[in-house]
Design a protein around this motif. Sequence first.
Motif, PDB file in Angstrom:
ATOM      1  N   ASP A  30       0.805  -1.200  -0.133  1.00 32.79           N
ATOM      2  CA  ASP A  30       0.086  -0.071   0.069  1.00 32.79           C
ATOM      3  C   ASP A  30       0.824   1.272   0.053  1.00 32.79           C
ATOM      4  O   ASP A  30       1.688   1.488   1.120  1.00 32.79           O
ATOM      5  N   ASP A  31       0.893   1.882  -0.925  1.00 32.56           N
ATOM      6  CA  ASP A  31       1.669   3.314  -1.217  1.00 32.56           C
ATOM      7  C   ASP A  31       1.209   4.394  -0.461  1.00 32.56           C
ATOM      8  O   ASP A  31       1.928   5.288  -0.525  1.00 32.56           O
ATOM      9  N   ALA A  32       0.127   4.312   0.231  1.00 35.99           N
ATOM     10  CA  ALA A  32      -0.444   5.627   1.001  1.00 35.99           C
ATOM     11  C   ALA A  32      -0.453   5.109   2.735  1.00 35.99           C
ATOM     12  O   ALA A  32      -0.443   6.317   3.217  1.00 35.99           O
ATOM     13  N   ALA A  33      -0.598   3.971   2.982  1.00 31.61           N
ATOM     14  CA  ALA A  33      -0.711   3.809   4.424  1.00 31.61           C
ATOM     15  C   ALA A  33       0.618   3.928   5.260  1.00 31.61           C
ATOM     16  O   ALA A  33       1.664   3.449   4.608  1.00 31.61           O
ATOM     17  N   PRO A  34       0.460   4.768   5.931  1.00 36.82           N
ATOM     18  CA  PRO A  34       1.790   4.937   6.926  1.00 36.82           C
ATOM     19  C   PRO A  34       2.025   3.775   7.764  1.00 36.82           C
ATOM     20  O   PRO A  34       1.107   2.835   7.880  1.00 36.82           O
ATOM     21  N   ILE A  35       3.292   3.726   8.249  1.00 35.16           N
ATOM     22  CA  ILE A  35       3.686   2.454   9.110  1.00 35.16           C
ATOM     23  C   ILE A  35       3.040   2.633  10.476  1.00 35.16           C
ATOM     24  O   ILE A  35       3.204   3.739  10.873  1.00 35.16           O
ATOM     25  N   ASP A  36       2.397   1.616  11.043  1.00 33.70           N
ATOM     26  CA  ASP A  36       1.850   1.471  12.414  1.00 33.70           C
ATOM     27  C   ASP A  36       3.246   1.561  13.297  1.00 33.70           C
ATOM     28  O   ASP A  36       4.088   0.343  13.298  1.00 33.70           O
ATOM     29  N   GLU A  37       3.813   2.418  13.938  1.00 36.67           N
ATOM     30  CA  GLU A  37       4.955   2.579  14.586  1.00 36.67           C
ATOM     31  C   GLU A  37       5.041   1.298  15.565  1.00 36.67           C
ATOM     32  O   GLU A  37       6.087   0.904  16.027  1.00 36.67           O
ATOM     33  N   ALA A  38       3.927   1.227  16.469  1.00 39.61           N
ATOM     34  CA  ALA A  38       3.848   0.048  17.504  1.00 39.61           C
ATOM     35  C   ALA A  38       4.379  -1.312  16.761  1.00 39.61           C
ATOM     36  O   ALA A  38       5.108  -1.757  17.263  1.00 39.61           O
ATOM     37  N   LYS A  39       3.757  -1.487  15.541  1.00 42.14           N
ATOM     38  CA  LYS A  39       4.146  -2.757  15.002  1.00 42.14           C
ATOM     39  C   LYS A  39       5.442  -2.796  14.424  1.00 42.14           C
ATOM     40  O   LYS A  39       6.088  -3.706  14.295  1.00 42.14           O
ATOM     41  N   LEU A  40       6.008  -1.849  13.839  1.00 45.66           N
ATOM     42  CA  LEU A  40       7.400  -1.590  13.402  1.00 45.66           C
ATOM     43  C   LEU A  40       8.380  -1.863  14.647  1.00 45.66           C
ATOM     44  O   LEU A  40       9.346  -2.690  14.846  1.00 45.66           O
ATOM     45  N   ALA A  41       7.895  -1.203  15.938  1.00 45.66           N
ATOM     46  CA  ALA A  41       8.789  -1.385  16.919  1.00 45.66           C
ATOM     47  C   ALA A  41       8.942  -2.833  17.492  1.00 45.66           C
ATOM     48  O   ALA A  41       9.803  -3.234  17.966  1.00 45.66           O
ATOM     49  N   ALA A  42       7.739  -3.423  17.330  1.00 48.13           N
ATOM     50  CA  ALA A  42       7.514  -4.847  17.547  1.00 48.13           C
ATOM     51  C   ALA A  42       8.367  -5.794  17.037  1.00 48.13           C
ATOM     52  O   ALA A  42       9.228  -6.699  17.349  1.00 48.13           O
ATOM     53  N   ALA A  43       8.530  -5.531  15.520  1.00 49.76           N
ATOM     54  CA  ALA A  43       9.356  -6.423  14.831  1.00 49.76           C
ATOM     55  C   ALA A  43      10.886  -6.037  15.110  1.00 49.76           C
ATOM     56  O   ALA A  43      11.491  -7.162  15.039  1.00 49.76           O
ATOM     57  N   LEU A  44      11.022  -4.871  15.174  1.00 49.73           N
ATOM     58  CA  LEU A  44      12.633  -4.572  15.512  1.00 49.73           C
ATOM     59  C   LEU A  44      12.849  -5.272  16.922  1.00 49.73           C
ATOM     60  O   LEU A  44      14.095  -5.837  17.144  1.00 49.73           O
TER      61      LEU A  44
END
Length: 195
Positions: A30-44
């Motif tokens: 999806d070229d418009a949806a921003p990243i969910d920062e909580a999900k990004l943090a969980a992945a890292l």
Amino acid sequence: MSTPVLDRTAETAVPVLDILAQRWSPRAFDDAAPIDEAKLAAALEAARWAPSANNTQPWRFIVARRGSDLHARIHDGLLGFNQVWAGNAAVLIVALAEVADAQGTPLSHAQYDLGQAVAHLSVQAHADGLVVHQMSGFDRATLEQLPGVEARFVPTTVIALGEFGDLEALPEALQEREVAPRVRRALDETVLVSA
């Protein structure tokens, strides 16, 4: 709003965890949806807790959100058809193997441990509803010029991460790859010896 993710569950020879059978590597982001920062943090965070020889943790990540100069620089370092689709991902991550410690001692297990960290990242992201696609098609010299990259850090893969997007936005050849049957070498061809 992104398109629902396709059901691409692998037909495994024996049962495995659902999350592993369901994980796949799409190119439709999806070229418009921003990243969910909580999900990004969980992945890292999942990557941070991956197994590591002697707890050396020989991995580093450069995380770039779509719209940033860093995202554009990483995208520019991609090769071939990766440039066609990967720029749509909300995040591009360069995964680097720390091949020597700060004192210059080689870390022979660095790429192995980095692979485990990225696997943990991928599974966590998938569990949280994100999609991940890892790429080996990039220009190493370009990525070595990114901020924070010391000589002892080797760019090993670039990870596209974000929400699933519209298949029809991809070129036709890539649309076909997204829905092609999933195949793997047979298990008895993978296990060379078992006693």
